[in-house]
Design a protein around this motif. Sequence first.
Motif, PDB file in Angstrom:
ATOM      1  N   VAL A 160       0.594  -1.276  -0.069  1.00  0.00           N
ATOM      2  CA  VAL A 160       0.148   0.672  -0.213  1.00  0.00           C
ATOM      3  C   VAL A 160       0.317   1.200  -0.605  1.00  0.00           C
ATOM      4  CG1 VAL A 160      -1.789  -1.005   1.160  1.00  0.00           C
ATOM      5  CG2 VAL A 160       0.451   0.060   2.340  1.00  0.00           C
ATOM      6  N   GLU A 161       0.352   2.353  -0.595  1.00  0.00           N
ATOM      7  CA  GLU A 161       0.967   3.095  -0.627  1.00  0.00           C
ATOM      8  C   GLU A 161       0.228   4.291  -0.099  1.00  0.00           C
ATOM      9  OE1 GLU A 161       1.377   2.711  -5.049  1.00  0.00           O
ATOM     10  OE2 GLU A 161       3.062   3.198  -4.916  1.00  0.00           O
ATOM     11  N   TRP A 162       1.320   5.350   0.962  1.00  0.00           N
ATOM     12  CA  TRP A 162       1.216   6.618   1.510  1.00  0.00           C
ATOM     13  C   TRP A 162       1.538   8.377   0.551  1.00  0.00           C
ATOM     14  CZ3 TRP A 162      -2.043   8.714   5.483  1.00  0.00           C
ATOM     15  CH2 TRP A 162      -1.602   9.739   6.746  1.00  0.00           C
ATOM     16  N   ASN A 163       1.117   8.973  -0.237  1.00  0.00           N
ATOM     17  CA  ASN A 163       1.386   9.504  -1.003  1.00  0.00           C
ATOM     18  C   ASN A 163       0.993  11.161  -1.147  1.00  0.00           C
ATOM     19  OD1 ASN A 163       3.059   8.045  -2.289  1.00  0.00           O
ATOM     20  ND2 ASN A 163       2.053   7.204  -3.485  1.00  0.00           N
ATOM     21  N   THR A 164       1.992  12.300  -0.619  1.00  0.00           N
ATOM     22  CA  THR A 164       1.032  13.977  -1.245  1.00  0.00           C
ATOM     23  C   THR A 164       0.293  13.623  -2.157  1.00  0.00           C
ATOM     24  OG1 THR A 164       3.110  14.411  -2.241  1.00  0.00           O
ATOM     25  CG2 THR A 164       3.053  15.061   0.000  1.00  0.00           C
ATOM     26  N   ARG A 165      -0.517  13.841  -2.297  1.00  0.00           N
ATOM     27  CA  ARG A 165      -1.162  14.290  -4.050  1.00  0.00           C
ATOM     28  C   ARG A 165      -1.137  16.254  -4.294  1.00  0.00           C
ATOM     29  NH1 ARG A 165      -7.100  11.193  -3.705  1.00  0.00           N
ATOM     30  NH2 ARG A 165      -8.167  12.770  -5.151  1.00  0.00           N
ATOM     31  N   ASP A 166      -1.971  16.519  -3.322  1.00  0.00           N
ATOM     32  CA  ASP A 166      -2.439  18.099  -3.391  1.00  0.00           C
ATOM     33  C   ASP A 166      -2.331  18.916  -2.514  1.00  0.00           C
ATOM     34  OD1 ASP A 166      -5.956  19.133  -5.955  1.00  0.00           O
ATOM     35  OD2 ASP A 166      -3.761  20.162  -5.633  1.00  0.00           O
ATOM     36  N   THR A 167      -2.355  20.643  -2.985  1.00  0.00           N
ATOM     37  CA  THR A 167      -2.745  21.289  -1.763  1.00  0.00           C
ATOM     38  C   THR A 167      -3.844  22.139  -2.545  1.00  0.00           C
ATOM     39  OG1 THR A 167      -1.794  23.315  -3.636  1.00  0.00           O
ATOM     40  CG2 THR A 167      -0.128  21.838  -1.017  1.00  0.00           C
ATOM     41  N   GLU A 183      -3.055  10.898  -0.119  1.00  0.00           N
ATOM     42  CA  GLU A 183      -4.045   9.573  -0.277  1.00  0.00           C
ATOM     43  C   GLU A 183      -3.801   8.529  -0.391  1.00  0.00           C
ATOM     44  OE1 GLU A 183      -3.887  10.005  -5.111  1.00  0.00           O
ATOM     45  OE2 GLU A 183      -2.352   9.308  -5.002  1.00  0.00           O
ATOM     46  N   VAL A 184      -4.005   7.150  -0.078  1.00  0.00           N
ATOM     47  CA  VAL A 184      -3.895   6.184   0.226  1.00  0.00           C
ATOM     48  C   VAL A 184      -4.644   5.147  -0.293  1.00  0.00           C
ATOM     49  CG1 VAL A 184      -3.313   6.483   2.613  1.00  0.00           C
ATOM     50  CG2 VAL A 184      -5.613   6.239   1.704  1.00  0.00           C
ATOM     51  N   SER A 185      -3.548   4.177  -0.959  1.00  0.00           N
ATOM     52  CA  SER A 185      -3.659   3.056  -2.051  1.00  0.00           C
ATOM     53  C   SER A 185      -5.274   2.628  -1.245  1.00  0.00           C
ATOM     54  CB  SER A 185      -2.862   3.130  -3.168  1.00  0.00           C
ATOM     55  OG  SER A 185      -2.746   2.122  -1.042  1.00  0.00           O
ATOM     56  N   GLN A 186      -5.713   1.329  -1.450  1.00  0.00           N
ATOM     57  CA  GLN A 186      -6.508   0.835  -2.284  1.00  0.00           C
ATOM     58  C   GLN A 186      -5.991   0.308  -1.051  1.00  0.00           C
ATOM     59  OE1 GLN A 186      -9.620   0.131  -4.888  1.00  0.00           O
ATOM     60  NE2 GLN A 186     -10.531  -1.952  -3.968  1.00  0.00           N
ATOM     61  N   GLY A 187      -7.307  -0.141   0.561  1.00  0.00           N
ATOM     62  CA  GLY A 187      -6.669  -1.737   1.200  1.00  0.00           C
ATOM     63  C   GLY A 187      -5.873  -1.063   2.079  1.00  0.00           C
ATOM     64  N   PHE A 188      -5.574   0.207   1.888  1.00  0.00           N
ATOM     65  CA  PHE A 188      -4.746   1.061   3.015  1.00  0.00           C
ATOM     66  C   PHE A 188      -4.433   0.021   4.315  1.00  0.00           C
ATOM     67  CE2 PHE A 188      -0.770   3.502   3.971  1.00  0.00           C
ATOM     68  CZ  PHE A 188      -1.229   4.090   5.155  1.00  0.00           C
ATOM     69  N   ARG A 189      -5.794   0.349   4.932  1.00  0.00           N
ATOM     70  CA  ARG A 189      -6.496   0.022   6.722  1.00  0.00           C
ATOM     71  C   ARG A 189      -6.202  -1.525   6.494  1.00  0.00           C
ATOM     72  NH1 ARG A 189     -10.531   1.131  10.231  1.00  0.00           N
ATOM     73  NH2 ARG A 189      -8.785   1.744  11.522  1.00  0.00           N
ATOM     74  N   ASP A 190      -6.008  -2.267   5.714  1.00  0.00           N
ATOM     75  CA  ASP A 190      -5.721  -3.251   5.674  1.00  0.00           C
ATOM     76  C   ASP A 190      -4.450  -3.859   5.743  1.00  0.00           C
ATOM     77  OD1 ASP A 190      -8.122  -4.557   3.380  1.00  0.00           O
ATOM     78  OD2 ASP A 190      -8.714  -4.172   5.282  1.00  0.00           O
ATOM     79  N   THR A 191      -3.473  -3.405   5.728  1.00  0.00           N
ATOM     80  CA  THR A 191      -1.788  -3.388   6.007  1.00  0.00           C
ATOM     81  C   THR A 191      -1.914  -2.054   7.395  1.00  0.00           C
ATOM     82  OG1 THR A 191      -1.391  -3.876   3.921  1.00  0.00           O
ATOM     83  CG2 THR A 191       0.381  -3.279   5.285  1.00  0.00           C
ATOM     84  N   VAL A 274      -6.862  13.021   4.321  1.00  0.00           N
ATOM     85  CA  VAL A 274      -6.685  12.620   3.409  1.00  0.00           C
ATOM     86  C   VAL A 274      -7.561  11.682   2.861  1.00  0.00           C
ATOM     87  CG1 VAL A 274      -5.442   9.544   3.671  1.00  0.00           C
ATOM     88  CG2 VAL A 274      -4.641  11.798   5.024  1.00  0.00           C
ATOM     89  N   GLN A 275      -7.082  11.081   0.979  1.00  0.00           N
ATOM     90  CA  GLN A 275      -8.365  10.472   0.680  1.00  0.00           C
ATOM     91  C   GLN A 275      -8.299   9.722  -0.178  1.00  0.00           C
ATOM     92  OE1 GLN A 275      -8.409  14.674  -1.734  1.00  0.00           O
ATOM     93  NE2 GLN A 275     -10.403  14.446  -1.516  1.00  0.00           N
ATOM     94  N   PRO A 276      -8.745   9.121  -0.504  1.00  0.00           N
ATOM     95  CA  PRO A 276      -8.476   7.322  -1.481  1.00  0.00           C
ATOM     96  C   PRO A 276      -8.010   8.236  -2.690  1.00  0.00           C
ATOM     97  CG  PRO A 276     -10.799   8.149  -1.597  1.00  0.00           C
ATOM     98  CD  PRO A 276     -10.293   9.325  -0.635  1.00  0.00           C
ATOM     99  N   ALA A 277      -7.199   7.457  -3.475  1.00  0.00           N
ATOM    100  CA  ALA A 277      -6.200   7.106  -4.326  1.00  0.00           C
ATOM    101  C   ALA A 277      -7.702   6.463  -5.237  1.00  0.00           C
ATOM    102  CB  ALA A 277      -4.945   6.657  -4.859  1.00  0.00           C
TER     103      ALA A 277
END
Lengths: 856, 113
Positions: A160-167, A183-191, A274-277
Amino acid sequence: MWITLCRWILSRSPSSFRVRHGEEVLADLTRRSAHEPAGLARRRWQVAALVDLWRTMRRERRMARSPLWADIGGDVRYAVRGWRRHPAYALTVVVTMAIGLGLAAAIFAFADGYLFRPLPFPGGDRVYRVSDPKAQIASALKATEVVALRDTELRRYGFVEWNTRDTGELDIDGRKVSVLTYEVSQGFRDTVALPLLAGRAFEPADHAPHAPRVAWLSHRFWMKEFGGDPAVVGRRVPFASLETTAAGADVTVVGILGPAFTTLDLNNPPPALVQPARAGRPLRPTTLSFPLVRIPPGETPATVEARIAGVLQAVAPAAEGDVRVVRLTALRELQTRGGRPTARVLLVGALLVLALAASSLIHLLLGRSAVRHREFATRLALGASRWRVVRVFLVEAVLLGGAGVAAGLLAGHALSALIASRIPQLPSGGRSLALVPMLYDWRVVTAAVALGGVLVLLGGLWPAWRVFRWSAAPGRVPRGVFRGILASETAMATIVLAGAATIGVGIFQYLHQPLGFAYEDRVNLVPWGPDGRVLRGVEAEAALTAVRATSGVRLATLATTASGRVTAAPNSASDVTRVEVMQMPVGWIETWGVTLREGRAFVAQEHVARADAAIVTDVFAATTWPHQSALGQTVVAGGASRTVVGVIDSPRWRLSGELQPTVYVPADREGLRAPVTAWVDRRVIAEIEAGQASVLTVPITSAQPGVTVEVRVQTFDDLFMRDVGEPRFQTPIVTAFGALALALAGIGIFGLVSYLVTQRTREFGIRVAVGASRVHVWRCVVGEALLPVAAGLIIGLAVAVWLGRFIEATVFGAFTAGLPVLAGVGGVIVLAAVAAALVPAGRAARVNPVVVLRAD
Amino acid sequence: MASRRVTDTDPPLAGPALHVLLALGTEARHGYAIMQEIEERSRGAIRILPGTLYATLKKLLADGLVEECAPPRNADSDDSRRRYYRVSRAGKAAVKAQTERLSLLVTLGKVFR
């Protein structure tokens, strides 16, 4: 009426008194009252008897609960009466404890997250970041490789990924608030099971390309902008950003992150949202990724590394003869290693200050016990047991200690809020203090209460033990003990002050390094094209021309651009193949005030004709041609052989890290890139700061319609915003440490020397009586204090030098304080000790031998 | 300076307790008589009110320094219904120890002369 009242009071007394003596009391009250003359005298007697009966009832009720607690209640009331008579003493004890404990609690709240507290989500110790140590840039995997890994059976690890997205800007009840989103990739909270204070996790549908926008709020942003209102979950808030402008969208708050989590990104400030990617977004081949994986129980990092490397070798093989290698780094290690050195040093400093506070507390209680020795002797003479007398002392120590602990907890809460507000959100020198939040929680309170309890025990037990061992005469503190306490206090204060001075000097030197260029009176102009990209090439040149023609502009230039690496340098003494080549635009050296050490700058024709000239930095010249002049030497870059025509001082664009060797070549038109840097008159700076930036922006926008220009006056903090945060955070804390250590040591020395003078008053009286001068007495007192101070100073400096290597890990750059700073610290300690001993020495010198000897 | 160390076997006596024991002396008295005796001996300077008196008697009884006894043969009929108290052996020892302590206190107080 009166007797009715007496009956009522008796009815409230315990049955053990009421049943046995109630009738007798009433009978005697009636009989005795009748003996008083009728009228006012009888009334007076009846009132006095009523009050006496009331007090008796209250006392009996207290005794009925527990005789011991009734006695202790009396001791408490006695202690409070004593403080009312001597408020300065009680206040000093409480303030001393509040300072020491408050600072220790606040620093523990900071250090706890880095040193002791686990990650704020279950299984955090099994989460790792995947990196490629052989990668060209930042040891990162490519995003396309991560997608490929997710398509294999290794997807069970997460990736899973945790990335900057936007201002962007949120519109909160009419207020525009600028926000950084991740933004976080799908299934982030599973990991990585990020803690959610309220709301829900993202669902797969939230990641769909055109799904309604949803977001989690960070805890800090929620508290600051929404006042901690839980009703914000489910609320739709207008949100404008580059990404949403075209689509135009509100964002719905679906969750609030817990207070124990801030961010997972070392290099950027923590997010507000924090938004979903979005799924299906095209990935560029150069997009990098630092995926996170969770290792299941039964597997080890080494086996998982081998599996991932094996799959990567299959999907994206390494160059021939090489193999793909992968490294897993524990997430806790990544989150905490940047702040750990600072946390350790600050925690040790805070504990030393607390130890100094404890020492001062012991002196205060010791001094108080000495002053009260006559009272204790009287109590013993009247038949009180030693335990009874010691209990008076202990009750007072516990009460004062309790008040001090309470004050310390309050002070710690306020201090920790202050420190938390000053934590830099940007990393400094590659270290971020924003990764782990400061929490003033039950752990901190428990630690503070435990420390406070130890303080109270130390502060109360030793003086109480001394009282216990008295006969009717007070005992003296043995000289060896006195010297030991003074030496240990001085040593602790020296260590803290030396540490604070070392860090302070290191920070000062770090922030005042020679930069190799000038930034005063420089303005940065960033022109953005209609497509949202910074101007390049011809457009950048046009913007430069417009700025140069503006009144008040002395010089202007564009930015340097990367242009590959050096291929070779004949006669070189070192490997030059990793040295960066930069294209230097016209006027760059003059505009930035870079020092030209040897040779000359590029001339205009060399930019136009793409001449084969080069300018090198002094670091490159020293390492490549250490025993020769760099002028006339040859470097090969971009397929062309270039002759070195000038050597400049290496400009330091980052305060931390080594200066990198660099080769500059003349920039041609294609190599031109905004921003425009202009060296302007002070008048122009004043106009910009007064809000009239149009003096510089209008020439650009009128020449190129549709262009918007950002203007920033170049300040030190702007240029080095990623370098100054942590040093500026440390500075007031270490300053406070040093000042407190000095103050507490001064109070301690004053208290101890005062106690010594009190103990030796008779001796001084006799000395003066047999002819000793006042100066002699003064020298006696100060000299006796200075000997152990000197011993403590030597020990403290030695320990400070030994600890210095740990402190260096927190000091930015490679600076050490050295002898001058340690000598300065020694001088300050000696001066403080002399000043603290002066007042009691003066008191000793003024002793009247007649008064002292008559008191015998 | 005191040469004998005070121990817990000689409990200190609070002011009212000492006066009560001294007022009882070698005789048995009831509460009201104790109050009168104290007032007469001190010529009105010390007055113990009933509440304090009986609380003190309760404590002295609990500490074993005073014990209840039968009314003396010459008690009035009214008085014979009341409870009578006398000093126990332990009470006598406590009074003796207390008076010694007070003499030590007098010695310490000389510093103020």
